[in-house]
Design a protein around this motif. Structure first.
Motif, mmCIF file in Angstrom:
data_model
loop_
_atom_site.group_PDB
_atom_site.id
_atom_site.type_symbol
_atom_site.label_atom_id
_atom_site.label_comp_id
_atom_site.label_asym_id
_atom_site.label_seq_id
_atom_site.Cartn_x
_atom_site.Cartn_y
_atom_site.Cartn_z
ATOM 1 N N UNK A 16 0.680 -1.333 0.041
ATOM 2 C CA UNK A 16 -0.055 0.051 0.126
ATOM 3 C C UNK A 16 0.920 1.257 -0.120
ATOM 4 N N UNK A 17 2.078 1.004 0.457
ATOM 5 C CA UNK A 17 2.962 2.410 0.801
ATOM 6 C C UNK A 17 3.356 2.667 -0.708
ATOM 7 N N UNK A 18 3.754 1.760 -1.533
ATOM 8 C CA UNK A 18 4.171 1.879 -2.890
ATOM 9 C C UNK A 18 2.913 2.266 -3.691
ATOM 10 N N UNK A 39 -6.356 0.097 -4.788
ATOM 11 C CA UNK A 39 -7.162 -1.394 -4.330
ATOM 12 C C UNK A 39 -6.202 -2.448 -4.654
ATOM 13 N N UNK A 40 -5.480 -2.247 -5.801
ATOM 14 C CA UNK A 40 -4.617 -3.262 -6.081
ATOM 15 C C UNK A 40 -3.372 -3.479 -5.063
ATOM 16 N N UNK A 41 -2.920 -2.417 -4.445
ATOM 17 C CA UNK A 41 -2.152 -2.425 -3.499
ATOM 18 C C UNK A 41 -2.477 -3.093 -2.302
ATOM 19 N N UNK A 42 -3.802 -2.782 -1.937
ATOM 20 C CA UNK A 42 -4.271 -3.311 -0.527
ATOM 21 C C UNK A 42 -4.460 -4.839 -0.834
ATOM 22 N N UNK A 43 -5.218 -5.149 -1.718
ATOM 23 C CA UNK A 43 -5.494 -6.814 -2.280
ATOM 24 C C UNK A 43 -4.199 -7.398 -2.316
ATOM 25 N N UNK A 123 -7.613 8.440 -2.514
ATOM 26 C CA UNK A 123 -7.033 6.901 -2.556
ATOM 27 C C UNK A 123 -5.669 7.034 -2.196
ATOM 28 N N UNK A 124 -5.088 8.148 -2.406
ATOM 29 C CA UNK A 124 -3.449 8.172 -1.960
ATOM 30 C C UNK A 124 -3.279 8.240 -0.543
ATOM 31 N N UNK A 130 -3.485 2.638 5.380
ATOM 32 C CA UNK A 130 -3.593 1.191 5.572
ATOM 33 C C UNK A 130 -2.073 0.801 5.647
ATOM 34 N N UNK A 131 -1.186 1.392 4.766
ATOM 35 C CA UNK A 131 0.201 1.036 5.025
ATOM 36 C C UNK A 131 0.629 1.284 6.463
ATOM 37 N N UNK A 132 0.388 2.607 6.912
ATOM 38 C CA UNK A 132 0.708 2.806 8.445
ATOM 39 C C UNK A 132 0.288 1.870 9.336
#
Lengths: 642, 102
Positions: A16-18, A39-43, A123-124, A130-132
Motif C-alpha cells: 500500500x505504501x508503494x 485497491x491493487x496495493x491493498x489486495x 485514494x493516495x 492502510x500502510x501505516x
C-alpha cells in the motif's frame, strides 16, 4: 508460497505504501487508474497477509516464539534501535483483518467518492493510512511502532479534514490531531522511560526482561511507565476523557469513518496495550485503571448514543462504547477476549458505517434518523446487511458480536469485578437499544414521501454483503465450546492466561435476554406507530437528562471553558508581561541610546576651531595634572628647565 | 646676555599667538599661516635647547629641518584642501565648514 509470505511479511505494509507513492507521483491525473492502483496495493497486501496468517495459525511453534526479522536502524552509545517485522498470531490476525477490511472499504469508496474532485488524493491518503496501520501492527520495536502510530495520526488528520471547504471538517481534523498529540506525548515519555530503565525498545527483548523488572527498577517506576504508555491509547482509542475527537471525526468521508473506526486507528490503542501486556501484567493497579476506564467509557458513550439523532454520530458513540469493552477486557486480563472483540467489531462496525454511507448517498447527505424511515423497501441490500450488523452488535447469537461480548462479560465476572460486570451488562442493553432505535427509525416504519432513495451501485453493496457474511460467521471461531481463537491468539511472552473455563451459561443467557430486551424496547418506542409520540413524551418528561445526554454531558463545552479561562487567561497574562516588561526593557534600551545620543550631539558642532580649542584645553589639563604629580616632565612640557 | 629663557619666552609667545590665531581666525588661509607660526615656535625651541644642552651635536637643528620640510608639505596639502572647499562653497570662511556635523 505460504513460506514465502511468512518470511517476507514486510511486503504487507510495503505494497500500500508503494501504491501511495505511485498515485501521488504518477497516476494522480487519472482517477480510475488511481483507485485501481490503491485497491491493487491493498489486495496484494491482503493476499500476502492471508497466506502469512494461514502459515502462522497452522504452526503451533509461533504461539511460543514469534517470527522476527529485524535490522539495525541506527545505533549510538547506549542506544540501539532495530527496525523489523514481527509475526506472531496476534499480529497475523491484525494484518489479516486490517488488510481485508481496508480492501473492502477501498472498493466501497470507489462508489462513495464518485465525482469528488479529490478522488485520486483520497485514494493516495487511504493507501498511506492502510500502510501505516499494517506497519504499526507488524512492528518489532516500540519506537518503530510509535513512528507508524504517528503516521496513522497524520493520515487521520488528512482524511478527517478531507472536505477542506467545510469549516467543521477542518475543525474536526484539528481537534483529532491535537487531542491525539497531547496523549502521544504521554506515550512518548513512557517509551523514553522504558528505554532509560530497561535499555531497549525491542518488543521481544522487553518481554524477556520485564518479568525480572526488579533487577532494574522499582514497582513505582513501573507503574509510572505503564500509566504513561496507557495515556497514548486513551486518546487513540477514544477512551474517556479524551474521546472527544472521535465523534467529530465523522466529518470525513464515510469510508474514512469506517476505516478509522473499524479497522485502523482506534484499535491501534487496544493493540498497543495488548502488545505491551508483558508490562501491564506486572502492575495490577494500572490494569485496574484500564478496566475501570474501559467500563466507564463503554457505559458513558452508550448513554450518549441513546439520544443522538445523526446516523453517523450514533455509530461513532457506539464505537467509543465498544472500544471501552475492549479496554475492559484488557484490564481484567483477558487478551484473547479483547482481541476477539476487536476482530468481530471490525467487521460489523465497518459494515454499519458503510451502510450508513450508503444511506447518506441515497438521501443526499440527510443525516437525521428521524427524517428517514421505511428505507428497507427502497434499499433492501443496505437495510438487511445493516440489520445483520445490528444483530451482531446487539449480541444476538449466532452473530459475531455475541460471542466476543459474551466472553468479555464472562471474564469480567470470573475475574471478580461485579461492579464492572454490571456496568458492562447494562451497556449491552443500551447498545441493543440505541442501535435498534437507529434501525427502526431509519429502515422501518413508514416511508417519508420526500425521500427518493434508491439502492447504491454494486461496488458499494458487494463489500456490504461480504462484511455481513463475516459479521455473521466471524465469531464462530471463538465459541466457548470450541475456542479455536484462544488457541491461536496468544502473545508470546505474556504470562496471564485468559480464564477459559466452561462456558458460563448464566452470563450467556443473561446477555441474550438483555439484548432482546433492548431491541424490544426500541421496537416499542420507535416502531409501533401509535407509540412514537411516547418516545418524545419520555424525552420531555426527563428533559434535563435528555438534554444532558444529547449534549454529550457538555464535555466539549467544559473543554472549551477550560480553554477559554485557563489557556486564554494565562495567555493574556503573558501578553501583558510581554507588552510591558519584555518590550519595556527593549524599548527602554533604545530610548536610552537615543537620549544619550541627542545629549552628546550638542558637543559635536562640526566646527574645526571648537575641536582645536578642546584639544588644546585637553593638552593643558594633562600638562597641569602631570605638573602636580611629577614636576620634572611637567616642567619640560610647560617649557622650562631648571 | 641672552640666555635660554629668552628663547623659551619668545617661543612661548609665538606659539600662543599662533594658537590664538588658529582658534579665532575665520579665514582658512589665515589659520594655515597661524599653524606655521606655531611650528616655527617649536623650531626655535628645538634649536635653543640644542645649542645650550648639546652644543657639539646638531640634533635640534636636524629636527627643525625635518619640521620645516613637513610643514611645507602640510601647507601644500592644506592649501589644496582649501581650494577644493572654495570651489564647492565659494568661500574660505571656517564658520561655514560645519559639514562634519550630522
Amino acid at each position: 508460497m505460504v513460506e514465502f509470505a511468512m518470511h517476507n511479511a514486510w511486503l504487507v505494509p510495503l505494497l500500500p505504501a508503494v501504491a501511495f507513492l505511485i498515485i501521488v507521483f504518477l497516476t494522480r491525473p487519472w482517477q480510475k487508474l488511481s483507485s485501481l492502483v490503491c485497491i491493487a496495493g491493498m489486495l496484494g497486501a491482503f493476499y500476502f497477509a492471508a497466506l502469512a496468517a494461514y502459515g502462522v495459525f497452522t504452526n503451533e511453534e509461533f504461539t511460543k516464539n514469534s517470527l522476527t526479522y529485524a535490522t539495525r536502524w541506527f545505533s549510538m552509545p547506549g542506544l540501539q534501535i532495530d527496525m523489523g517485522i514481527q509475526l506472531d498470531p496476534v499480529s497475523a490476525m491484525m494484518m489479516f483483518m486490517v488488510s481485508l477490511v481496508s480492501s473492502l472499504i477501498f472498493i466501497y469508496a470507489t462508489g462513495y467518492m464518485k465525482g469528488d474532485p479529490g478522488y485520486s488524493t483520497f485514494f493516495a491518503y487511504v493507501s498511506l493510512f492502510g500502510a501505516s496501520m499494517l506497519g504499526l501492527v507488524l512492528s518489532s520495536n516500540l519506537l518503530q511502532m510509535f513512528i507508524f502510530w504517528e503516521l496513522v495520526g497524520l493520515c487521520s488528520y488528512l482524511l478527517i479534514g478531507f472536505f477542506t471547504h467545510k469549516i467543521s471538517a477542518r475543525e474536526a481534523a484539528k481537534k483529532a490531531f491535537v487531542t491525539c498529540r497531547v496523549a502521544d506525548f504521554g506515550l512518548l515519555l513512557g517509551l523514553l522511560s522504558i528505554q532509560i530503565v530497561f535499555g531497549t525498545l525491542n518488543i521481544n527483548e522487553l518481554s524477556q526482561i520485564i518479568p525480572n523488572f526488579r533487577e532494574y527498577t522499582t514497582e513505582g517506576i513501573l507503574v509510572l511507565i505503564a500509566v504513561l504508555v496507557f495515556i497514548g491509547p486513551i486518546a487513540k482509542s477514544g477512551q474517556f476523557p479524551l474521546h472527544v475527537w472521535l465523534p467529530d471525526a465523522m466529518e470525513g468521508p464515510t469510508p474514512v469513518s469506517a476505516l478509522i473506526h473499524a479497522a485502523t486507528m482506534v484499535v491501534a490503542g487496544v493493540y498497543l496495550i495488548g502488545r505491551t501486556m508483558f508490562l501491564f501484567e506486572h502492575v495490577p493497579s494500572v490494569m485496574h485503571l484500564v478496566a475501570v476506564t474501559g467500563a466507564f467509557t463503554a457505559l458513558f458513550a452508550a448513554t450518549i448514543a441513546v439520544t443522538q439523532r445523526e446516523i453517523k454520530k450514533i455509530l461513532a458513540y457506539s464505537t467509543v462504547s465498544q472500544l471501552g469493552y475492549m479496554m475492559l477486557a484488557l484490564g481484567v486480563g483477558s487478551l484473547t477476549a479483547s482481541m476477539f472483540h476487536l476482530w468481530t467489531h471490525a467487521f460489523f462496525k465497518a459494515l454499519m458505517f458503510m451502510g450508513a454511507g450508503s444511506v447518506l448517498v441515497a438521501l443526499h447527505h440527510k443525516a437525521d434518523v428521524w427524517e428517514m424511515g421505511g428505507l428497507v423497501k427502497k434499499m433492501p441490500i443496505t437495510a438487511w446487511t445493516f440489520v445483520i450488523g445490528g444483530l451482531a452488535i446487539a449480541g444476538i447469537p449466532p452473530f459475531a458480536g455475541f460471542w466476543s461480548k459474551d466472553e468479555i462479560l464472562a471474564v469480567t465476572l470470573s475475574g471478580g469485578h461485579p461492579i464492572l460486570f454490571a456496568m458492562a451488562a447494562f451497556t449491552a442493553f443500551l447498545t441493543a437499544f440505541y442501535m435498534w432505535r437507529l434501525i427502526f427509525l431509519a429502515f422501518f416504519g413508514e416511508e417519508k414521501p420526500e425521500n427518493h432513495a434508491k439502492e447504491s451501485p454494486w461496488n458499494m453493496t458487494i463489500p456490504l454483503i461480504i462484511l455481513a457474511i463475516f459479521a455473521t460467521v466471524g465469531g464462530l471461531v471463538g465459541t466457548p465450546w470450541n475456542n479455536l481463537w484462544a488457541e491461536w491468539i496468544t502473545f508470546s511472552g505474556v504470562h496471564i492466561h485468559p480464564h477459559h473455563g466452561d462456558p458460563n451459561y448464566v452470563v450467556m443467557l443473561g446477555s441474550v435476554v438483555l439484548a432482546v430486551a433492548g431491541i424490544g424496547l426500541a421496537y416499542k418506542l420507535y416502531l409501533q406507530d401509535a407509540q412514537k409520540a411516547k418516545a418524545k413524551e419520555l424525552a420531555r418528561r426527563y428533559q434535563g437528562l435528555y438534554t444532558l445526554l444529547y449534549n454529550k454531558y457538555y464535555i466539549d463545552e467544559i473543554y472549551l471553558w477550560i480553554n477559554h479561562t485557563l489557556v486564554d487567561g494565562s495567555a493574556k497574562m503573558f501578553y501583558l508581561f510581554d507588552l510591558y516588561v519584555v518590550d519595556g526593557i527593549v524599548n527602554g534600551l533604545g530610548a536610552f541610546t537615543k537620549l544619550s545620543g541627542d545629549g552628546l550631539r550638542i558637543f559635536q558642532t562640526g566646527r574645526l576651531q571648537n575641536y582645536v580649542l578642546v584639544f588644546f584645553l585637553g593638552v593643558l589639563v594633562i600638562a597641569v595634572a602631570m605638573a602636580f604629580n611629577n614636576p620634572l616632565p611637567a616642567s619640560m612640557v610647560l617649557g622650562g628647565v631648571k | 646676555m641672552i640666555g635660554p629663557t629668552h628663547y623659551v619666552v619668545l617661543s612661548a609667545l609665538l606659539f600662543s599667538i599662533g594658537l590664538l590665531g588658529v582658534l579665532i581666525k575665520r579665514n582658512a588661509v589665515a589659520v594655515l599661516i597661524c599653524i606655521e607660526l606655531m611650528l616655527n615656535a617649536v623650531n626655535i625651541n628645538l634649536i635653543a635647547f640644542s645649542k645650550y644642552i648639546t652644543p657639539t651635536d646638531f640634533i635640534g637643528q636636524i629636527f627643525s629641518i625635518f619640521v620645516i620640510t613637513v610643514a611645507a608639505a602640510e601647507v601644500g596639502v592644506g592649501l589644496a584642501i582649501i581650494i577644493a572647499i572654495y570651489r564647492n562653497k565659494l568661500s574660505v570662511d571656517l564658520d561655514e565648514f560645519d559639514w562634519l556635523k550630522w
